[in-house]
Design an enzyme around this catalytic site. Structure first.
Site, short mmCIF file in Angstrom:
data_model
loop_
_atom_site.label_atom_id
_atom_site.label_comp_id
_atom_site.label_asym_id
_atom_site.label_seq_id
_atom_site.Cartn_x
_atom_site.Cartn_y
_atom_site.Cartn_z
N GLU A 64 -2.32 -28.12 33.15
CA GLU A 64 -3.48 -27.32 32.80
C GLU A 64 -4.33 -27.05 34.04
O GLU A 64 -4.34 -27.84 34.98
CB GLU A 64 -4.33 -28.03 31.74
CG GLU A 64 -3.68 -28.07 30.38
CD GLU A 64 -4.62 -28.53 29.27
OE1 GLU A 64 -5.85 -28.66 29.51
OE2 GLU A 64 -4.14 -28.75 28.16
N HIS A 90 -10.31 -23.40 30.76
CA HIS A 90 -9.11 -24.17 31.05
C HIS A 90 -7.91 -23.48 30.40
O HIS A 90 -8.05 -22.63 29.55
CB HIS A 90 -9.25 -25.63 30.62
CG HIS A 90 -9.21 -25.88 29.16
ND1 HIS A 90 -10.29 -25.71 28.33
CD2 HIS A 90 -8.19 -26.32 28.38
CE1 HIS A 90 -9.95 -26.04 27.09
NE2 HIS A 90 -8.68 -26.40 27.09
N HIS A 102 -3.99 -23.61 28.55
CA HIS A 102 -3.08 -24.34 27.67
C HIS A 102 -1.66 -23.86 27.98
O HIS A 102 -1.30 -22.73 27.61
CB HIS A 102 -3.40 -24.09 26.20
CG HIS A 102 -4.56 -24.85 25.67
ND1 HIS A 102 -4.99 -24.71 24.37
CD2 HIS A 102 -5.37 -25.77 26.23
CE1 HIS A 102 -6.03 -25.52 24.17
NE2 HIS A 102 -6.28 -26.16 25.30
N ASP A 161 -11.26 -30.59 23.26
CA ASP A 161 -11.91 -29.38 23.78
C ASP A 161 -13.26 -29.18 23.12
O ASP A 161 -14.26 -28.91 23.79
CB ASP A 161 -11.05 -28.13 23.53
CG ASP A 161 -9.75 -28.12 24.31
OD1 ASP A 161 -9.64 -28.81 25.33
OD2 ASP A 161 -8.83 -27.40 23.87
#
Length: 120
Positions: free
Chosen positions: A23, A69, A71, A82
Site C-alpha cells: 500500500e 492510501h 488498496h 481505515d
C-alpha cells in the site's frame, strides 16, 4: 464541495503503482477545499494490507485535510482500521485501487460517508 487537481490525483496513482504490491499512503494538503498536494510522513510503514502513519511526525500545519492510501486489491471501500484513522485525521480521505487509474478511487468523510470529489 471538495476538489482535487488532476495532476495531484495522477501523482497519487503513480506513487501507488510504485509501491505495489504494498500500500501507498500520504497526507493531503488543500486550500479553499482544493486538494493540491500530497505530503509523505517520515517513518511511514507500508505492507501488503496496511499503511502505518507515524502521527507524531506530522507537522502542525492546518493545510493538512486528510489522507490518501492505496488498496492493492482494487477495492476502494474503507476497512474498519481505515474508518478509525479517518476519524482522527481530517475531513477528507481518498482510497485508490489497483490498477491505479483516474477511474478507480473513492473519497470519504471522516465518518466514512462517501464524498463527491471533483477533478479539476
Amino acid at each position: 464541495m471538495w476538489s482535487i487537481r488532476e495532476r495531484t490525483l495522477r501523482m497519487i496513482m503513480e506513487a501507488s503503482k510504485d509501491s505495489y504490491p504494498n500500500e501507498f499512503g500520504a497526507m493531503l494538503r488543500a486550500e479553499h477545499n482544493i486538494i493540491y498536494e500530497i505530503a509523505m510522513l517520515p517513518g511511514t510503514i507500508s505492507g501488503h494490507v496496511h499503511v502505518i502513519f507515524q502521527a507524531y511526525s506530522m507537522p502542525i500545519d492546518f493545510s493538512y485535510v486528510g489522507s490518501v492510501h492505496s488498496h492493492p486489491s482494487g477495492n476502494t471501500h474503507p476497512s474498519d482500521a481505515d474508518l478509525h484513522m479517518f476519524s482522527n485525521t481530517g475531513p477528507v480521505h481518498i482510497i485508490v485501487g489497483y490498477p491505479y487509474n483516474l477511474n478507480n478511487y473513492s473519497a470519504y468523510t471522516r465518518n466514512g460517508d462517501p464524498l463527491k470529489l471533483e477533478i479539476i
